[in-house]
Design an enzyme around this catalytic site. Structure first.
Site, PDB file in Angstrom:
ATOM      1  N   HIS A 141       0.880  -1.176   0.000  1.00 49.77           N
ATOM      2  CA  HIS A 141       0.000   0.000   0.000  1.00 49.77           C
ATOM      3  C   HIS A 141       0.915   1.223   0.000  1.00 49.77           C
ATOM      4  CE1 HIS A 141      -3.763  -2.214   1.703  1.00 49.77           C
ATOM      5  NE2 HIS A 141      -3.775  -2.150   0.386  1.00 49.77           N
ATOM      6  N   ASP A 187       1.085   4.143   1.242  1.00 51.04           N
ATOM      7  CA  ASP A 187       1.535   4.886   2.433  1.00 51.04           C
ATOM      8  C   ASP A 187       2.704   4.200   3.137  1.00 51.04           C
ATOM      9  OD1 ASP A 187      -0.410   2.914   3.019  1.00 51.04           O
ATOM     10  OD2 ASP A 187      -0.974   3.861   4.917  1.00 51.04           O
TER      11      ASP A 187
HETATM   12 ZN   LIG Z   1      -1.078   1.848   5.895  1.00 52.45          ZN
HETATM   13 ZN   LIG Z   2      -2.257  -1.026   4.307  1.00 48.71          ZN
END
Ligand SMILES: [Zn+2]
Ligand SMILES: [Zn+2]
Length: 301
Positions: free
Chosen positions: A62, A64
């Site tokens: 992901h 982030d």
């Molecule tokens: Zn995250």
């Molecule tokens: Zn995540």
């Protein structure tokens, strides 16, 4: 051991908050854990020398947690890095990074080594004479690992006054540190406990982000010194946790309590909140020693 939080928020970078990244200093290593957007700016802000980073651990794909990585890899090249860089990450990251480099003809001038992870059970992924690193399989929307960093048992400490009085040759200090009894210059056997002191207890750090509440990690993180466990949403938003496979502060605290860790650090806060005191108070109803991660904050343990 020193942990520096570079970013501890989920989703997007904002003016005053950064997505996930942290640096763990352990036995002369500088391990970078996750690398959200803006990580290299935060490394500079926290005066962490880029050249000391030789191993990067990425929990999952992901954005982030890794959108800062290709930029950092490129900066290492611009800084004329020569030493190896090891990246431990889910299978697929190598493809993403090498495609970006291929299309920009921006190959690194240093060895870039990927260790792609696919195992669904905990495995050892790094080891030297002082440290071990294990994966902690987590329960998230895509394949995700936390990481357990463990010091190996420390050596016994020489009591300099005692060894001098016992008339032991310096050549035997190595054996003494390993716990053996040795003969002194007069041929008398000297008991190890008489001339050494107990070593400092070995410490450990468990990083668990992102994950839904999962008791399967408890045997892996049992008795860990410090646990960083995500708590993305407060209790009142628990439905969001279920849907997105994240945890509440109470769930993180329950894991900390069951695993008998010494200290719990909460982080990976949703950007929907502006203050985090409620995260601490919710967790403290279950577990006593709770700290809040904050961008730029360091913890020594
Ligand atoms: Zn995250
Ligand atoms: Zn995540």
């Amino acid at each position: 051991m020193k942990l520096t939080i570079l970013g501890c928020h989920s989703a997007t970078p904002r003016t005053n908050t950064n997505p996930t990244s942290q640096v763990l200093e352990i036995k002369n290593h500088m391990f970078l854990i996750d690398c959200g957007e803006g990580t290299q700016v935060e490394l500079r802000r926290n005066k962490i020398k880029f050249s000391r980073i030789k191993h990067i651990f990425i929990s999952h794909l992901h954005g982030d947690h890794y959108f800062g990585l290709v930029g950092l890899i490129n900066t290492f090249s611009l800084l004329t890095r020569e030493s190896e860089l090891h990246i431990y990450a889910p299978k697929g990251l190598k493809e993403v990074i090498t495609l970006q480099m291929k299309l920009s003809k921006g190959w690194t001038n240093y060895p870039l080594i990927f260790h792609e992870l696919t195992s669904k059970t905990s495995e050892i992924i790094y080891e030297d004479d002082k440290v071990e690193v294990y994966t902690i399989p987590l329960n998230h929307r895509i394949y995700t690992n936390g990481f357990l960093f463990k010091e190996k048992e420390n050596e016994r400490k020489i009591d300099i006054t005692a060894v001098t009085e016992a008339n032991i040759n310096v050549a035997y200090f190595r054996k003494l540190k390993q716990g053996a009894d040795v003969e002194n210059e007069d041929g008398v056997l000297i008991k190890n406990e008489a001339v050494t002191k107990d070593p400092l207890p070995a410490k450990s750090y468990a990083y668990c982000s992102d994950t839904a509440y999962t008791e399967s990690i408890i045997p892996i993180i049992n008795n860990t010194t410090v646990l960083y466990h995500e708590s993305t949403f407060l209790e009142k938003n628990e439905a969001l946790c279920v849907r997105t496979k994240h945890s509440t502060p109470k769930q993180a605290a329950t894991i900390a309590e069951m695993a008998k860790v010494e200290t719990l650090i909460l982080g990976h806060y949703s950007t929907r909140y502006n203050g985090y005191d409620e995260f601490k108070s919710e967790a403290e109803t279950i577990f006593k020693n709770v700290h809040l991660a904050k961008d730029g904050k360091s913890f020594e343990f």
